[in-house]
Motif scaffolding. Structure first.
Motif, PDB file in Angstrom:
ATOM      1  N   LYS A 149      27.417 -62.720  54.473  1.00 47.45           N
ATOM      2  CA  LYS A 149      27.574 -61.641  55.004  1.00 47.45           C
ATOM      3  C   LYS A 149      28.747 -61.610  56.733  1.00 47.45           C
ATOM      4  N   PRO A 150      29.875 -60.604  56.248  1.00 49.73           N
ATOM      5  CA  PRO A 150      30.709 -61.388  57.671  1.00 49.73           C
ATOM      6  C   PRO A 150      29.829 -60.773  58.384  1.00 49.73           C
ATOM      7  N   ARG A 151      30.321 -61.497  59.859  1.00 46.04           N
ATOM      8  CA  ARG A 151      29.871 -61.424  61.164  1.00 46.04           C
ATOM      9  C   ARG A 151      30.608 -59.853  61.937  1.00 46.04           C
ATOM     10  N   GLY A 152      28.784 -59.340  62.441  1.00 45.43           N
ATOM     11  CA  GLY A 152      28.923 -58.165  63.114  1.00 45.43           C
ATOM     12  C   GLY A 152      28.782 -56.830  61.956  1.00 45.43           C
ATOM     13  N   LYS A 153      28.373 -57.495  60.954  1.00 45.43           N
ATOM     14  CA  LYS A 153      28.189 -56.267  59.845  1.00 45.43           C
ATOM     15  C   LYS A 153      26.555 -56.256  59.995  1.00 45.43           C
ATOM     16  N   ARG A 154      26.651 -55.145  59.545  1.00 46.28           N
ATOM     17  CA  ARG A 154      24.089 -54.731  60.225  1.00 46.28           C
ATOM     18  C   ARG A 154      24.303 -55.126  58.296  1.00 46.28           C
ATOM     19  N   PHE A 155      23.177 -55.621  58.340  1.00 44.21           N
ATOM     20  CA  PHE A 155      22.593 -55.930  57.452  1.00 44.21           C
ATOM     21  C   PHE A 155      21.305 -54.191  56.786  1.00 44.21           C
ATOM     22  N   HIS A 156      22.200 -53.324  56.633  1.00 37.68           N
ATOM     23  CA  HIS A 156      20.691 -52.271  56.643  1.00 37.68           C
ATOM     24  C   HIS A 156      21.725 -51.078  55.247  1.00 37.68           C
ATOM     25  N   GLY A 157      21.045 -50.124  55.386  1.00 34.30           N
ATOM     26  CA  GLY A 157      22.059 -48.693  54.278  1.00 34.30           C
ATOM     27  C   GLY A 157      21.723 -49.699  52.686  1.00 34.30           C
ATOM     28  N   LYS A 158      22.521 -48.964  52.496  1.00 35.36           N
ATOM     29  CA  LYS A 158      23.060 -49.522  50.496  1.00 35.36           C
ATOM     30  C   LYS A 158      23.215 -50.314  50.587  1.00 35.36           C
ATOM     31  N   LEU A 159      23.311 -51.935  51.169  1.00 38.63           N
ATOM     32  CA  LEU A 159      23.528 -53.478  51.344  1.00 38.63           C
ATOM     33  C   LEU A 159      22.306 -53.907  51.260  1.00 38.63           C
ATOM     34  N   LYS A 160      21.402 -52.864  52.418  1.00 35.56           N
ATOM     35  CA  LYS A 160      19.989 -53.941  52.198  1.00 35.56           C
ATOM     36  C   LYS A 160      19.592 -53.008  51.235  1.00 35.56           C
ATOM     37  N   ALA A 161      19.454 -52.345  50.322  1.00 31.76           N
ATOM     38  CA  ALA A 161      18.986 -51.654  49.498  1.00 31.76           C
ATOM     39  C   ALA A 161      19.940 -52.257  48.036  1.00 31.76           C
ATOM     40  N   LEU A 162      20.699 -52.560  48.123  1.00 28.63           N
ATOM     41  CA  LEU A 162      20.930 -53.669  46.932  1.00 28.63           C
ATOM     42  C   LEU A 162      20.412 -54.944  46.358  1.00 28.63           C
ATOM     43  N   ILE A 163      20.031 -55.162  48.156  1.00 29.41           N
ATOM     44  CA  ILE A 163      19.537 -56.659  48.114  1.00 29.41           C
ATOM     45  C   ILE A 163      18.113 -57.081  47.745  1.00 29.41           C
ATOM     46  N   ASP A 164      18.089 -55.343  48.429  1.00 26.52           N
ATOM     47  CA  ASP A 164      16.407 -55.735  48.101  1.00 26.52           C
ATOM     48  C   ASP A 164      15.754 -55.621  46.785  1.00 26.52           C
ATOM     49  N   ASN A 165      16.594 -54.458  45.702  1.00 21.45           N
ATOM     50  CA  ASN A 165      16.378 -54.664  44.820  1.00 21.45           C
ATOM     51  C   ASN A 165      16.955 -55.984  43.281  1.00 21.45           C
ATOM     52  N   MET A 166      17.697 -56.088  44.382  1.00 23.16           N
ATOM     53  CA  MET A 166      18.109 -57.804  43.168  1.00 23.16           C
ATOM     54  C   MET A 166      17.141 -58.425  43.845  1.00 23.16           C
ATOM     55  N   ARG A 167      16.150 -58.931  44.611  1.00 22.16           N
ATOM     56  CA  ARG A 167      14.987 -59.749  44.806  1.00 22.16           C
ATOM     57  C   ARG A 167      13.890 -59.126  43.826  1.00 22.16           C
TER      58      ARG A 167
END
Length: 141
Positions: A100-118
């Motif tokens: 995850k690039p520094r300064g980018k927040r872990f929320h929204g579409k990225l969080k949805a994608l990663i949570d569903n992967m898990r």
């Protein structure tokens, strides 16, 4: 001329050390790459050693286009997360690493994608890419 060759040798040693380090850690062998355009969501799992794409999913695919009303929102990202996890497991991938690039927040579409992967059963390891190209590991399960 000697300073140029010493600098080149130093760079080669650093590159060799970093590639050896990444090969030594089995959890970092496969990387997740995600891209969100204004219209679509894309995800790929690549092999770190040679950049070979082992699994991919996007909302451009016919099945996703027909089943999703919007191809760029959180629901679309969640569908891509489930699809990439299923395809990575079928390619016998145990875990995926995500920088995850520094300064980018872990929320929204990225969080949805990663949570569903898990949820689909594909473990994910995080590291934050700091300034200067160094990564700080933070493993999450």
């Amino acid at each position: 001329r000697e300073s140029v060759s010493r600098g080149r040798a130093r760079e080669e040693r650093a590159m060799a050390a970093s590639s050896t380090r990444s090969l030594a850690v089995g959890q970092r062998l496969h990387h997740l790459k995600v891209f969100f355009s204004n219209r679509f969501v894309y995800a790929q799992v690549t092999r770190k050693t040679d950049g070979h794409i082992l699994a991919s999913a996007s909302t451009i695919e016919r099945e996703m286009r027909e089943s999703l009303p919007n191809r760029s929102d959180k629901n679309a990202a969640a569908a891509v997360g489930r699809a990439i996890a299923a395809r990575a497991k079928s390619a016998s991938i145990d875990a995926v690493h995500f920088e995850k690039p520094r300064g980018k927040r872990f929320h929204g579409k990225l969080k949805a994608l990663i949570d569903n992967m898990r949820e689909a059963g594909l473990p994910l390891n995080f590291s934050t890419l700091a300034a200067g190209g160094r990564s700080h590991d933070a493993t999450r399960t």
